[in-house]
Design an enzyme around this catalytic site. Structure first.
Site, PDB file in Angstrom:
ATOM      1  N   CYS A   1       0.814  -1.165  -0.051  1.00 39.63           N
ATOM      2  CA  CYS A   1       0.054  -0.070   0.084  1.00 39.63           C
ATOM      3  C   CYS A   1       0.865   1.322   0.097  1.00 39.63           C
ATOM      4  O   CYS A   1       1.955   1.394   0.473  1.00 39.63           O
ATOM      5  CB  CYS A   1      -1.081   0.161   1.325  1.00 39.63           C
ATOM      6  SG  CYS A   1      -1.901  -1.453   1.324  1.00 39.63           S
TER       7      CYS A   1
ATOM      8  N   ARG B   1       5.419   0.189  -6.172  1.00 38.00           N
ATOM      9  CA  ARG B   1       5.389  -0.677  -4.931  1.00 38.00           C
ATOM     10  C   ARG B   1       4.390  -1.897  -4.829  1.00 38.00           C
ATOM     11  O   ARG B   1       4.492  -2.921  -4.197  1.00 38.00           O
ATOM     12  CB  ARG B   1       4.732   0.210  -3.820  1.00 38.00           C
ATOM     13  CG  ARG B   1       5.735   1.310  -3.545  1.00 38.00           C
ATOM     14  CD  ARG B   1       4.771   2.497  -2.282  1.00 38.00           C
ATOM     15  NE  ARG B   1       4.615   1.780  -0.878  1.00 38.00           N
ATOM     16  CZ  ARG B   1       5.413   2.007   0.000  1.00 38.00           C
ATOM     17  NH1 ARG B   1       6.591   2.590  -0.309  1.00 38.00           N
ATOM     18  NH2 ARG B   1       5.041   1.737   1.192  1.00 38.00           N
TER      19      ARG B   1
ATOM     20  N   TRP C   1      -2.735  -3.014  -1.602  1.00 42.44           N
ATOM     21  CA  TRP C   1      -2.248  -4.256  -1.858  1.00 42.44           C
ATOM     22  C   TRP C   1      -2.950  -5.178  -0.860  1.00 42.44           C
ATOM     23  O   TRP C   1      -2.750  -4.850   0.442  1.00 42.44           O
ATOM     24  CB  TRP C   1      -0.535  -4.270  -1.615  1.00 42.44           C
ATOM     25  CG  TRP C   1      -0.023  -5.664  -2.120  1.00 42.44           C
ATOM     26  CD1 TRP C   1       0.294  -6.061  -3.346  1.00 42.44           C
ATOM     27  CD2 TRP C   1       0.293  -6.493  -1.265  1.00 42.44           C
ATOM     28  NE1 TRP C   1       0.726  -7.374  -3.167  1.00 42.44           N
ATOM     29  CE2 TRP C   1       0.891  -7.650  -2.106  1.00 42.44           C
ATOM     30  CE3 TRP C   1       0.121  -6.836   0.168  1.00 42.44           C
ATOM     31  CZ2 TRP C   1       1.309  -8.910  -1.402  1.00 42.44           C
ATOM     32  CZ3 TRP C   1       0.618  -8.027   0.677  1.00 42.44           C
ATOM     33  CH2 TRP C   1       1.105  -9.172  -0.156  1.00 42.44           C
TER      34      TRP C   1
ATOM     35  N   ASN D   1      -1.908   2.337   5.687  1.00 41.56           N
ATOM     36  CA  ASN D   1      -0.839   1.285   5.223  1.00 41.56           C
ATOM     37  C   ASN D   1      -0.367   0.517   6.562  1.00 41.56           C
ATOM     38  O   ASN D   1      -0.195   1.124   7.453  1.00 41.56           O
ATOM     39  CB  ASN D   1       0.603   2.008   4.551  1.00 41.56           C
ATOM     40  CG  ASN D   1       1.575   1.071   4.062  1.00 41.56           C
ATOM     41  OD1 ASN D   1       1.226  -0.058   4.059  1.00 41.56           O
ATOM     42  ND2 ASN D   1       2.547   1.542   4.011  1.00 41.56           N
ATOM     43  N   GLY D   2      -0.499  -0.838   6.276  1.00 40.66           N
ATOM     44  CA  GLY D   2      -0.120  -1.596   7.333  1.00 40.66           C
ATOM     45  C   GLY D   2      -1.167  -2.647   7.806  1.00 40.66           C
ATOM     46  O   GLY D   2      -2.147  -2.826   7.214  1.00 40.66           O
TER      47      GLY D   2
ATOM     48  N   GLU E   1      18.429 -17.225  -7.275  1.00 42.58           N
ATOM     49  CA  GLU E   1      18.037 -15.778  -7.535  1.00 42.58           C
ATOM     50  C   GLU E   1      17.438 -15.655  -9.167  1.00 42.58           C
ATOM     51  O   GLU E   1      16.432 -15.208  -9.320  1.00 42.58           O
ATOM     52  CB  GLU E   1      19.369 -14.878  -7.352  1.00 42.58           C
ATOM     53  CG  GLU E   1      19.017 -13.487  -7.896  1.00 42.58           C
ATOM     54  CD  GLU E   1      17.889 -12.431  -7.265  1.00 42.58           C
ATOM     55  OE1 GLU E   1      17.343 -13.051  -6.335  1.00 42.58           O
ATOM     56  OE2 GLU E   1      17.463 -11.450  -8.025  1.00 42.58           O
TER      57      GLU E   1
ATOM     58  N   LYS F   1      13.957 -14.607 -10.300  1.00 39.69           N
ATOM     59  CA  LYS F   1      13.495 -13.558 -11.036  1.00 39.69           C
ATOM     60  C   LYS F   1      12.514 -14.188 -11.989  1.00 39.69           C
ATOM     61  O   LYS F   1      11.519 -13.446 -12.449  1.00 39.69           O
ATOM     62  CB  LYS F   1      14.647 -13.284 -11.956  1.00 39.69           C
ATOM     63  CG  LYS F   1      15.599 -12.438 -11.167  1.00 39.69           C
ATOM     64  CD  LYS F   1      15.479 -10.879 -10.819  1.00 39.69           C
ATOM     65  CE  LYS F   1      14.435 -10.803  -9.713  1.00 39.69           C
ATOM     66  NZ  LYS F   1      15.318 -10.484  -8.473  1.00 39.69           N
TER      67      LYS F   1
ATOM     68  N   GLU G   1       8.752 -14.705 -10.537  1.00 42.15           N
ATOM     69  CA  GLU G   1       8.154 -13.660 -10.097  1.00 42.15           C
ATOM     70  C   GLU G   1       7.493 -12.889 -11.281  1.00 42.15           C
ATOM     71  O   GLU G   1       6.401 -12.071 -11.156  1.00 42.15           O
ATOM     72  CB  GLU G   1       8.905 -12.469  -9.184  1.00 42.15           C
ATOM     73  CG  GLU G   1      10.078 -11.970  -9.617  1.00 42.15           C
ATOM     74  CD  GLU G   1      11.007 -11.271  -8.445  1.00 42.15           C
ATOM     75  OE1 GLU G   1      10.133 -10.755  -7.653  1.00 42.15           O
ATOM     76  OE2 GLU G   1      12.037 -11.153  -8.500  1.00 42.15           O
TER      77      GLU G   1
ATOM     78  N   HIS H   1      18.816 -36.635  -5.201  1.00 38.82           N
ATOM     79  CA  HIS H   1      18.188 -36.726  -3.705  1.00 38.82           C
ATOM     80  C   HIS H   1      16.447 -36.688  -3.817  1.00 38.82           C
ATOM     81  O   HIS H   1      15.815 -36.659  -2.804  1.00 38.82           O
ATOM     82  CB  HIS H   1      18.797 -36.124  -2.616  1.00 38.82           C
ATOM     83  CG  HIS H   1      20.139 -36.645  -2.585  1.00 38.82           C
ATOM     84  ND1 HIS H   1      20.512 -37.811  -1.803  1.00 38.82           N
ATOM     85  CD2 HIS H   1      21.277 -35.991  -2.736  1.00 38.82           C
ATOM     86  CE1 HIS H   1      21.968 -38.009  -1.886  1.00 38.82           C
ATOM     87  NE2 HIS H   1      22.267 -36.630  -2.452  1.00 38.82           N
TER      88      HIS H   1
ATOM     89  N   LYS I   1       6.709  -3.893  -4.067  1.00 42.64           N
ATOM     90  CA  LYS I   1       8.215  -3.591  -4.161  1.00 42.64           C
ATOM     91  C   LYS I   1       8.571  -3.596  -2.686  1.00 42.64           C
ATOM     92  O   LYS I   1       9.967  -3.756  -2.186  1.00 42.64           O
ATOM     93  CB  LYS I   1       8.515  -2.426  -4.665  1.00 42.64           C
ATOM     94  CG  LYS I   1       9.816  -1.793  -4.893  1.00 42.64           C
ATOM     95  CD  LYS I   1      10.492  -2.688  -5.757  1.00 42.64           C
ATOM     96  CE  LYS I   1      12.127  -2.460  -5.956  1.00 42.64           C
ATOM     97  NZ  LYS I   1      12.623  -3.520  -6.620  1.00 42.64           N
TER      98      LYS I   1
HETATM   99  C1  F6R Z   1      12.679 -10.224  -5.748  1.00 39.60           C
HETATM  100  C2  F6R Z   1      12.550  -8.969  -4.771  1.00 39.60           C
HETATM  101  C3  F6R Z   1      12.027  -9.576  -3.250  1.00 39.60           C
HETATM  102  C4  F6R Z   1      12.959  -8.478  -2.290  1.00 39.60           C
HETATM  103  C5  F6R Z   1      12.450  -9.036  -1.039  1.00 39.60           C
HETATM  104  C6  F6R Z   1      13.021  -8.233   0.092  1.00 39.60           C
HETATM  105  O1  F6R Z   1      13.035  -9.386  -6.999  1.00 39.60           O
HETATM  106  O2  F6R Z   1      12.581  -7.981  -4.816  1.00 39.60           O
HETATM  107  O3  F6R Z   1      12.276 -10.772  -3.040  1.00 39.60           O
HETATM  108  O4  F6R Z   1      14.136  -8.802  -2.480  1.00 39.60           O
HETATM  109  O5  F6R Z   1      10.950  -8.476  -0.983  1.00 39.60           O
HETATM  110  O6  F6R Z   1      13.073  -6.801  -0.065  1.00 39.60           O
HETATM  111  P1  F6R Z   1      14.222  -6.059   0.569  1.00 39.60           P
HETATM  112  O7  F6R Z   1      15.482  -5.971  -0.314  1.00 39.60           O
HETATM  113  O8  F6R Z   1      13.560  -4.312   0.095  1.00 39.60           O
HETATM  114  O9  F6R Z   1      13.908  -5.827   2.070  1.00 39.60           O
END
Ligand code: F6R
Length: 614
Positions: free
Chosen positions: A2, A27, A77, A103-104, A487, A491, A494, A510, A609
């Protein structure tokens, strides 16, 4: 997650609110809404989906708000209640005179709701937020003072919140407050802005004040008052934001993600400035406030992070253990906070976070801090809540990252760990100087090598197109590149929603090997070094099960041509530094697959985000 915007001043408020919400879109959200003080009442407009739907909704109401100069806005969100118009913010009390955005998560909302329902409040949504609207309205009816009503109500609210509140009795007053969720106030000339994050206000002012937990701010066009939860006025800490509005442009790239991938060579150059001059000189990390003596004696480190930052932390563990001989635990913040951790004043706790606002990591950091540990924060946001908790703050200076999928911030976090581990190794004299110097030399060459990868993406695009129809994808690696496999898979899932998983290659047999057949792509991260031959054998095992084999490698070994259907090459690099080069093609594969599939690359569904709820 949010996002909140509020404005009171002299400009046309709807334009400012929409502009602010657009700046917060990155976000992640699923509905939006605004409330505007009009001539006789407060009007609320909401829409589900993208902000454009709200813009469309507003078109037929322009005459209602064309003269309005005060309002609040929100992108939601969904947490409690589906993304519907009823659940979208702003929320109102019974008669609609009090409106707010939040927000929260209000943790005790069920009890509060039951109590308020008994007092005659009629709830329209399934959200936790609506209780705050009714509760504050209730207190306002008792006191006739909006600030006091917010103060009294928030004393009863448990959980996390940033709130922005208006009342129809007040033509020019907004009250805002926060606990465990970010909120700042922008100070203009005859106007004030309130927002969850800097991009929403930076176009209008660089002068700002971050609220700390439980502070309540009341703004009118020409006044600002800050009190604490006891109602006592407290000094305002006003600062100049080191931001430029231009930072949010795509600069000709189709998506922010692609732009941010291409910024990575410069991200590396930036972070090296002032820290690494030549291979012969020691790494300078004035940001680390531990004394050299403490660093020498340190025998335990915990690194806490989530998602992509957690993968950077895993590389960090490998580097620190190898170069410094210090035992390192890496933990997902969400797990760390709900168990008995062995953390004390002799532990260095490193929090890694792009946003510096991730609720789980923030809580974990506060927990460790209360046990006396030294807190080192690695973040891209030196103005964040986590940065404010830091004893040592290592700001990675990657510039604002707009795409939800983290790319350049990951590279920056990796660089922070290279510098930190070398810095500590030099102090502890725990690694041969020639090894340290060879790594430093190569660190400085990385930007050109990444540029080489970025300058020819034909093979990567070909590979992405070939596998874009797959439902599953497996990444395998060993050692320092296991986090790279995790990673790469993160990527892909997501932004393309393909079921991708990273495995330690040795673990394949395994269990996961059972899934392999001619439909399964297996991408093997084959970087020259101690695990190369082992990984080659694991790749043979996958090939023998008819998997569709892809290599990501810096080797010219002719054996690879027989084994792999697709080979993506990166320049020569020593194994220790290979995670930086290897992740670039994986970011690009994910990007191109999502792009071919027509996905919303920068704002993937369900993701936020900045994850400000636990
Ligand atoms: C993936 C991504 C998320 C963040 C995670 C932590 O691309 O961006 O997995 O890495 O939400 O966020 P931060 O780094 O802001 O604590």
């Amino acid at each position: 997650m949010c996002g909140i915007v509020g404005y009171v001043g002299y400009r046309s408020v709807v334009d400012i609110l929409l502009d602010g919400l657009e700046q917060l879109e990155y976000r992640g959200y699923d509905s939006s809404g605004i409330a505007v003080k009009c001539e006789n009442d407060i009007k609320v407009y909401k829409a589900i989906g993208k902000l454009n739907n709200l813009r469309e909704e507003l078109k037929s109401h322009v005459s209602e708000f064309s003269k309005s100069t005060m309002g609040i806005g929100h992108i939601r969100w969904a947490t409690h209640g589906a993304p519907t118009v009823l659940n979208a913010h702003p929320h109102t009390c019974n008669h609609g005179d009090l409106v707010l955005v939040h927000n929260g998560i209000i943790e005790n909302y069920k009890e509060l709701r039951e109590r308020l329902e008994k007092r005659g409040c009629v709830f329209k949504s399934q959200t936790d937020t609506e209780v705050a609207a009714h509760l504050i309205a209730d207190k306002y009816n008792e006191t006739g003072d909006l600030t006091e009503a917010v103060r009294l109500a928030t004393k009863e609210i448990e959980g996390a919140y940033a709130l922005c509140v208006m009342h129809n009795d007040h033509r020019t007053t907004i009250v805002a407050t926060k606990r465990n969720a970010p909120l700042l106030v922008g100070l203009g000339d005859g106007e004030y802005l309130i927002a969850s994050d800097v991009p929403a206000i930076i176009k209008y002012t660089k002068k700002a004040m971050y609220l700390t937990d439980n502070q309540i701010v009341t703004v009118t066009p020409n006044s600002i008052k800050l009190i604490n939860q006891e109602g006592v006025e407290v000094p305002q800490k006003i600062e100049m934001l080191p931001w430029e509005p231009v930072a949010l442009s795509k600069m000709g790239y189709k998506h922010f993600m692609l732009k941010e991938i291409h910024e990575q060579p410069d991200v590396i150059r930036n972070i090296l400035v002032g820290k690494l001059h030549t291979a012969a000189e020691p790494v300078i990390l004035n940001e680390v406030k531990l004394t050299k003596d403490t660093l020498k004696k340190l025998n335990r480190i915990q690194i806490i992070a989530c998602g992509t930052s957690l993968h950077a932390a895993m590389v960090g563990k490998y580097l620190i253990e190898t170069f410094c001989g210090i035992s390192v635990d890496v933990e997902a913040s969400s797990e760390y906070i709900y168990r008995q951790t062995v953390t004390d004043e002799h532990t260095l706790v490193i929090g890694v976070s792009q946003s510096g606002e991730t609720a789980d990591t923030l809580t974990a950091i506060k927990q460790a801090k209360s046990k006396g540990s030294h807190i080192l924060i690695i973040t891209n946001r030196p103005d964040s809540s986590m940065a404010r908790e830091a004893d040592s703050l290592l700001s990675v200076n990657a510039g604002i990252e707009v795409s939800v999928a983290a790319t350049k911030s990951y590279i920056a976090q990796l660089m922070a760990f290279y510098l930190l581990s070398l810095y500590m190794a030099e102090i502890k004299e725990s690694t041969d100087l020639s090894i340290i110097q060879s790594i430093k030399n190569e660190l400085m060459l990385l930007p050109q090598k990444i540029e080489q990868v970025l300058s020819n993406t034909d093979e990567i695009q070909k590979c992405a197109r070939k596998y874009s129809g797959t439902k599953d994808f497996i990444y395998i690696a060993r050692g320092i590149n296991l986090p790279t496999a995790l990673e790469g898979a993160l990527k892909l899932k997501e932004i393309s929603y393909i079921n991708a998983t990273g495995y330690a290659a040795g673990e394949l047999k395994h269990g996961p090997i059972a899934m392999l057949d001619e439909s399964m792509p297996v991408l093997s991260i084959l970087m020259k070094g101690i695990v190369y031959e082992k990984l080659l054998s694991n790749s043979e095992e996958a090939k023998a099960r008819n998997a569709r084999m892809i290599a990501l490698t810096n080797s010219n070994d002719p054996k690879l041509d027989e084994l792999f259907d697709c080979i993506i090459r990166v320049p020569e690099v020593q194994e220790f530094l290979s995670p930086i080069l290897a992740v670039i093609p994986l970011q690009l594969i994910a990007y191109y697959i999502a792009e071919f599939l027509g996905k919303d690359v920068d704002q993937p569904r369900n993701l936020a985000k900045s994850v400000t709820v636990e």
